[in-house]
Design an enzyme around this catalytic site. Structure first.
Site, PDB file in Angstrom:
ATOM      1  CB  VAL A  66       2.536  -2.296  -1.384  1.00  0.00           C
ATOM      2  CG1 VAL A  66       3.139  -1.019  -1.960  1.00  0.00           C
ATOM      3  CG2 VAL A  66       2.514  -3.393  -2.447  1.00  0.00           C
ATOM      4  CB  CYS A  67       1.023  -0.329   3.394  1.00  0.00           C
ATOM      5  SG  CYS A  67      -0.391  -0.097   2.304  1.00  0.00           S
ATOM      6  CB  THR A  68       4.790  -3.608   5.357  1.00  0.00           C
ATOM      7  OG1 THR A  68       3.497  -3.965   5.859  1.00  0.00           O
ATOM      8  CG2 THR A  68       5.852  -3.966   6.378  1.00  0.00           C
TER       9      THR A  68
END
Ligand code: BEZ
Length: 211
Positions: free
Chosen positions: A44-46
């Site tokens: 998700v962070c990517t």
């Protein structure tokens, strides 16, 4: 300690992917968005960092600087940046703070142990040129943020900083706004020359004044 709306954003000096940043000096006369993610090399962070980087021209247009953070070190952020560019089609174009000793995370209360043990949650702090906190958001690790919503709320914050109005539910830039109830009708006629509609004495709508 928790950081509340209206507080002066805690100042700090930290290492970032773009060198050492002294936070208040770095903000200067701009608005700023400080946002944390739980961990580098996570899915998700990517997607989030790629999307914020893609939207940077929109933040620039609003005189707003972006700065990310996680408890990973700067070297890890730099390695991960290659994956962000490869998978999201966009290179990182704003600094990301390396905070392995949790110095900044603790200042901003970004670690919520009942959600994630030692990792930062997805916090967002919007800070004005006066260095005061204008908005805070907290998302869990499982839910990516919405860049459009952050731009939308930034538009509202910047508008309501300059005019005695507030923005109604689901407002978007260009929609009608609400005249502050404290302004008498006679004064409102002068301040809002485009006119206004009175639905109730406390609910008066006027075209967006800075358009
Ligand atoms: C993610 O970005 O997908 C993620 C990060 C930390 C914990 C769980 C998910």
């Amino acid at each position: 300690m928790a950081v509340h709306l209206g507080d002066v954003a805690p100042d700090f000096t930290a290492e970032t992917t773009e060198g050492t940043v002294s936070f208040h000096d770095w903000i200067g006369d701009s608005w700023a968005i400080l946002f944390s993610h739980p961990k580098d090399f996570t899915p998700v962070c990517t997607t989030e960092l790629g999307a914020f980087a893609k939207a940077k021209p929109e933040f620039d247009r609003r005189n707003t600087k972006l700065i990310g953070l996680s408890v990973d070190p700067v070297d890890s952020h730099r390695d991960w940046a290659k994956d962000i560019e490869d998978t999201q089609g966009q290179a990182l174009n704003f600094p990301v703070i390396g905070d392995p000793d949790h110095k900044v995370a603790d200042l901003y209360d970004m670690i919520h142990p009942n959600a994630l043990d030692t990792l930062t949650v997805r916090s967002v702090f919007i800070i004005g040129p006066d260095k005061k906190v204008k908005l805070t958001l907290t998302y869990p690790a499982s839910t990516g943020r919405n860049v459009a919503e952050i731009l939308r709320v930034l538009d509202s914050l910047q508008l309501t900083a300059d005019y005695q109005v507030s923005t109604p539910v689901n407002w978007n830039d260009g929609d009608d706004v609400i005249i502050a109830p404290a302004i008498p009708d006679e004064e409102a006629k002068v301040k809002f020359p485009k006119g206004f509609r009175t639905l109730r004495p406390y609910l008066r709508l006027t075209p967006q004044p800075n358009r």
